[in-house]
Design a protein around this motif. Structure first.
Motif: not given
Length: 386
Positions: A69-71, A300-313
């Motif tokens: 998310t930060e990157l 949509a982009t920030m949501r995708a980053a948040e999902l990635f950071d949370s370890g979810r698919n």
């Protein structure tokens, strides 16, 4: 302009830090370096020293210990100042993420601090002439021998290879059974390895990050060059592909923000018959639509980053973000050029030279058609088309 993405205090400070550095350089610096065939070393060094390139990498290896998310904020804010850096998507995001997830302790210690502070760069070598989106069809072969590995083959459209110390390279098992899918492995291959040569691809991109064909003729690397386990490369490479798509989306939304802001200013200042052209709905409505599309893509982009950071698919979210951002960014830039009329093509307005960069994002790192295939099959459950 206000937007739909609301930063928390830490993210706001991060965005302000990036904006302060980016404003010192600006689009003219980026474009002039690109036209002269030069790199953006001063900017890259300053970003690295500020801890912005490795903000997502582990603290124990020189990173900031934050997340994708930060990157994403860093890449978007740079692009929002007219500085869409492809190398920022490649070296810290793809290569850094793969090494952090699957590299050995020695490999992490060797590479991650330099990637984080900007003193070292690594290019990502996956694409081949006959294996674009189909990673299973990689033809570059890695054969194991008593001294390590011998790699032969070629890679195509490898960004920033000339400014990188090494390639993070995807190869197939040379001993695999004939027919069917071959196991893939990942390697760190130094650019100066005997048998490795680069050939520049001439493109219309106005970017300091150039494109190359890479030829590998019996290139030897030691056993320490292998990332993770041999034959597990397909799973490992996805540690970098979703970040790549999310960061490509951030680059597009940043350019979209840049374009809409430039068009808004011009539409307020430019007068025809004593009236600002922005007062006319023929100008105002398309810009409003572009702003809406960019803001939705940012969400949509920030949501995708948040999902990635949370370890979810994050695969579906990353693909949707990349698709929506590329479409929105290209539309915004095109409308900004149209708003400027003939001036939209004038170099001094800093718009037209971004067209090929943002147009590339409809094709790379994954084409819009392959995103639609993914959504059709994995999101909607439709029959496979390939």
């Amino acid at each position: 302009m206000t937007g739909l993405v609301i930063d928390n205090d830490e993210h706001r400070l991060l965005r302000e830090s990036v904006a302060k550095i980016a404003a010192k350089y600006g689009h003219e610096y980026y474009a002039e370096r690109a036209r002269r065939g030069e790199h953006i070393g001063e900017l890259w060094q300053e970003l690295g020293e500020a801890g912005l390139l490795g903000v997502h990498l582990p603290e124990e290896h020189g990173g900031g210990g934050a997340g994708l998310t930060e990157l994403t904020i860093v890449v978007e804010e740079l692009a929002a100042h007219g500085i869409p850096l492809l190398i920022a998507v490649i070296s810290p995001a793809i290569c850094g993420s793969i090494l952090a997830a699957h590299g050995s302790a020695e490999m992490k210690a060797e590479w991650l601090p330099g990637i984080a502070d900007g003193s070292r760069k690594m290019a990502f070598a996956l694409t081949e002439p006959d294996a674009g989106s189909n990673s299973h069809n990689v033809a570059t072969i890695a054969r194991e021998d008593t001294d390590g590995w011998v790699i032969s083959g070629g890679k195509y459209y490898i960004s920033a290879a000339d400014e990188s110390e090494a390639l993070l390279l995807v190869a197939r098992d040379g001993e695999g059974a004939p027919g069917g899918r071959k196991p893939l492995s990942l390697f760190v291959v130094p650019i100066d390895s005997p048998g490795l040569t680069l050939q520049r691809i001439d493109t219309e991109l106005t970017s300091p990050d150039r494109q190359f064909t890479v030829f590998l003729d019996e290139v030897r690397v030691g056993p320490e060059a292998l990332i993770g386990e041999a034959g597990k490369g397909l799973r490992q490479v996805f540690a970098g592909l979703n970040p790549e798509r999310i960061l490509a989306a951030a680059l597009c939304t940043g350019v979209g923000r840049y374009a809409v802001a430039k068009a808004r200013d011009y539409a307020c200042q430019r007068q025809v018959w004593s009236t600002p052209i922005g007062a006319h709905q023929g100008i105002a409505h398309p810009l409003a639509e572009s702003h809406i599309a960019v803001e939705l893509a940012r969400l949509a982009t920030m949501r995708a980053a948040e999902l990635f950071d949370s370890g979810r698919n994050a695969a579906e979210a990353a693909n949707i973000a990349k698709y929506s951002a590329a479409e929105a960014g290209l539309k915004a830039l095109d409308q900004a050029i149209q708003t400027h009329g003939g001036n939209g093509l004038a170099r001094e307005y800093g718009l037209a030279d971004l067209w090929f960069v943002i147009r590339l994002m409809r094709t790379a790192p994954v084409s819009r058609e392959m995103v639609l295939n993914f959504v059709a099959q994995h999101s909607l459950g439709l029959p496979n088309s390939y």
